[in-house]
Design a protein around this motif. Sequence first.
Motif, short mmCIF file in Angstrom:
data_model
loop_
_atom_site.label_atom_id
_atom_site.label_comp_id
_atom_site.label_asym_id
_atom_site.label_seq_id
_atom_site.Cartn_x
_atom_site.Cartn_y
_atom_site.Cartn_z
N ALA A 211 0.25 4.92 -3.62
CA ALA A 211 0.48 3.72 -4.43
C ALA A 211 -0.80 2.95 -4.71
CB ALA A 211 1.49 2.82 -3.72
N VAL A 212 -1.73 2.94 -3.77
CA VAL A 212 -2.89 2.04 -3.94
C VAL A 212 -4.24 2.75 -4.07
CG1 VAL A 212 -1.73 0.13 -2.72
CG2 VAL A 212 -3.27 1.65 -1.45
N THR A 213 -4.28 4.07 -3.83
CA THR A 213 -5.57 4.78 -3.96
C THR A 213 -5.47 5.88 -4.99
OG1 THR A 213 -5.23 6.55 -2.35
CG2 THR A 213 -5.93 4.42 -1.47
N ASN A 214 -6.60 6.53 -5.20
CA ASN A 214 -6.66 7.64 -6.16
C ASN A 214 -6.22 8.96 -5.52
OD1 ASN A 214 -8.64 8.00 -4.32
ND2 ASN A 214 -10.33 8.13 -5.78
N SER A 215 -5.82 8.89 -4.24
CA SER A 215 -5.55 10.14 -3.54
C SER A 215 -4.17 10.68 -3.88
CB SER A 215 -5.70 9.91 -2.04
OG SER A 215 -4.63 10.48 -1.34
N GLN A 216 -4.08 12.00 -3.98
CA GLN A 216 -2.80 12.64 -4.31
C GLN A 216 -2.22 13.26 -3.04
OE1 GLN A 216 -1.25 12.57 -7.33
NE2 GLN A 216 -2.85 11.10 -7.80
N VAL A 217 -1.99 12.42 -2.05
CA VAL A 217 -1.48 12.97 -0.80
C VAL A 217 -0.01 13.35 -0.93
CG1 VAL A 217 -3.10 11.83 0.75
CG2 VAL A 217 -1.00 10.66 0.10
N GLU A 218 0.38 14.23 -0.06
CA GLU A 218 1.73 14.76 -0.09
C GLU A 218 2.70 13.76 0.57
OE1 GLU A 218 3.89 18.79 1.67
OE2 GLU A 218 1.78 18.38 2.03
N VAL A 219 3.74 13.43 -0.18
CA VAL A 219 4.78 12.58 0.40
C VAL A 219 5.96 13.48 0.70
CG1 VAL A 219 6.38 10.69 -0.04
CG2 VAL A 219 4.04 10.54 -0.86
N ALA A 220 6.45 13.44 1.91
CA ALA A 220 7.54 14.34 2.26
C ALA A 220 8.56 13.59 3.08
CB ALA A 220 6.99 15.51 3.07
N SER A 221 9.82 13.97 2.92
CA SER A 221 10.85 13.26 3.66
C SER A 221 11.08 13.90 5.03
CB SER A 221 12.15 13.21 2.87
OG SER A 221 12.47 14.50 2.44
N TRP A 222 10.39 15.02 5.29
CA TRP A 222 10.52 15.61 6.62
C TRP A 222 9.39 15.11 7.51
CZ3 TRP A 222 9.14 18.44 2.31
CH2 TRP A 222 7.86 18.95 2.31
N PRO A 223 9.67 15.04 8.79
CA PRO A 223 8.67 14.48 9.70
C PRO A 223 7.41 15.34 9.81
CG PRO A 223 10.75 14.91 10.86
CD PRO A 223 10.90 15.43 9.48
N PHE A 224 6.33 14.68 10.21
CA PHE A 224 5.06 15.34 10.52
C PHE A 224 4.46 16.10 9.36
CE2 PHE A 224 7.40 14.76 14.47
CZ PHE A 224 6.49 14.00 15.17
N ALA A 225 4.70 15.60 8.12
CA ALA A 225 4.12 16.26 6.95
C ALA A 225 2.60 16.12 6.94
CB ALA A 225 4.71 15.70 5.67
N THR A 226 2.10 14.97 7.44
CA THR A 226 0.66 14.72 7.38
C THR A 226 0.00 15.17 8.67
OG1 THR A 226 1.24 12.78 6.13
CG2 THR A 226 -1.05 12.99 6.76
N ARG A 227 -0.73 16.23 8.62
CA ARG A 227 -1.35 16.78 9.81
C ARG A 227 -2.85 16.47 9.87
NH1 ARG A 227 0.29 17.41 13.84
NH2 ARG A 227 2.49 17.77 14.14
N GLY B 229 5.68 5.82 5.88
CA GLY B 229 5.29 5.64 4.48
C GLY B 229 3.79 5.54 4.30
N ARG B 230 3.02 6.12 5.22
CA ARG B 230 1.56 6.10 5.09
C ARG B 230 1.11 6.82 3.83
NH1 ARG B 230 0.57 9.50 9.37
NH2 ARG B 230 2.80 9.85 9.10
N SER B 231 1.65 8.03 3.61
CA SER B 231 1.26 8.79 2.42
C SER B 231 1.67 8.04 1.15
CB SER B 231 1.93 10.17 2.42
OG SER B 231 1.51 10.92 3.53
N SER B 232 2.86 7.47 1.17
CA SER B 232 3.34 6.74 -0.01
C SER B 232 2.45 5.55 -0.31
CB SER B 232 4.77 6.27 0.21
OG SER B 232 5.59 7.36 0.55
N LEU B 233 1.99 4.87 0.73
CA LEU B 233 1.10 3.73 0.54
C LEU B 233 -0.22 4.19 -0.09
CD1 LEU B 233 0.73 0.63 1.08
CD2 LEU B 233 -0.50 1.29 3.15
N LEU B 234 -0.78 5.28 0.43
CA LEU B 234 -2.02 5.80 -0.14
C LEU B 234 -1.84 6.21 -1.59
CD1 LEU B 234 -3.26 5.91 2.82
CD2 LEU B 234 -4.64 7.76 1.89
#
Length: 304
Positions: free
Chosen positions: A17-33, A10-15
């Motif tokens: 939730a608390v920052t201005n960043s529009q990072v991609e939240v994905a339910s599949w693994p390794f979405a954040t490269r 839930g790293r992307s989800s946390l970002l």
Amino acid sequence: MAVVGLTNAGRSSLLRAVTNSQVEVASWPFATRKPTPGMLPYKDIQFQLVEAPPIVEGSSEGRSDGFQVLSLARNADGIIIVVDLTDDPGGDLLAVVGELEASRILTVEPEGEIKITRRGHGSDIQFIWDGTLVDCTPEDVIALFREYKIRSALVRIRGRVTLDVVEDAMFGNAVYRPTLVVANKLDLAVEGAVESVIAAAGRLEVLAVSAEEPEGLREILGSKLFEMLGIIRVYTKQPGKEAAVEPIVARRGLKVGDLAKTIHSDFYKRFKYAKIWGPSAKFESERVGLSHILADGDVVQLHA
Ligand SMILES: Nc1nc2c(ncn2[C@@H]2O[C@H](COP(=O)(O)OP(=O)(O)O)[C@@H](O)[C@H]2O)c(=O)[nH]1
Ligand SMILES: [Mg+2]
């Protein structure tokens, strides 16, 4: 702050939730490269949070961009470890801390210190005791030295020193980074999940949250980071003007002299006195010298 964790924690989800960043939240693994930054506003400062690619077993040996992930953590001021409460959160936390430690990124400050002064001549190891060895004997230390061809040295032991501390001192590559554990997906957690993280966390602080319910999360996380990093804000003021709106952000223990150096080396050299207002002042507009320790919220006027 480096935001690390296993994939899907839930790293992307946390970002999001608390920052201005529009990072991609994905339910599949390794979405954040790629490392993805976002700013978390708190009081009148901002924390930069950088989402690191996922940690895997073997990151510390370079698996799955491991070196990149870990150098991000090494170069940050602090670390946020996100764990998934619906997984095996205690085990996951130990796995992440294990990878960090394997690359000598310590999440708990060592209780001891060893100073090794090598000598070019002779063949004896001399100890100076200001502390104790933990889980090892002087003979173990000498044996370790021999492995690294240290035959003659003056060795000062301070506090509680383990063999790991001795090895770190020889290589000089260990760093301590203040670390917060964020136990995420509280909305889905079963009984006992949070407790298992707390048990695994040892001396690390655990904050249980749900990134899907971000109400008030910015404020809570911001205050935890502020406290953990030991941050203070100091406002400079020129004579006859209002204090600066933007604070200078520093660590607890900042002295007037450090501040003068930060602003300009000239200020430090030609320093006469400072006037201070706020928490560290005994009274408004108190005159202090270079060694005065500043506090969060102080207003400072430097006179040269
Ligand atoms: N129910 C619930 N799901 C969450 C929470 N945080 C993240 N998720 C879900 O978990 C999955 C992985 O989240 P993501 O933020 O992409 O994880 P990352 O791989 O660590 O960046 C996504 O499907 C999210 O919607 C939470 O607090 N509650
Ligand atoms: Mg992600």
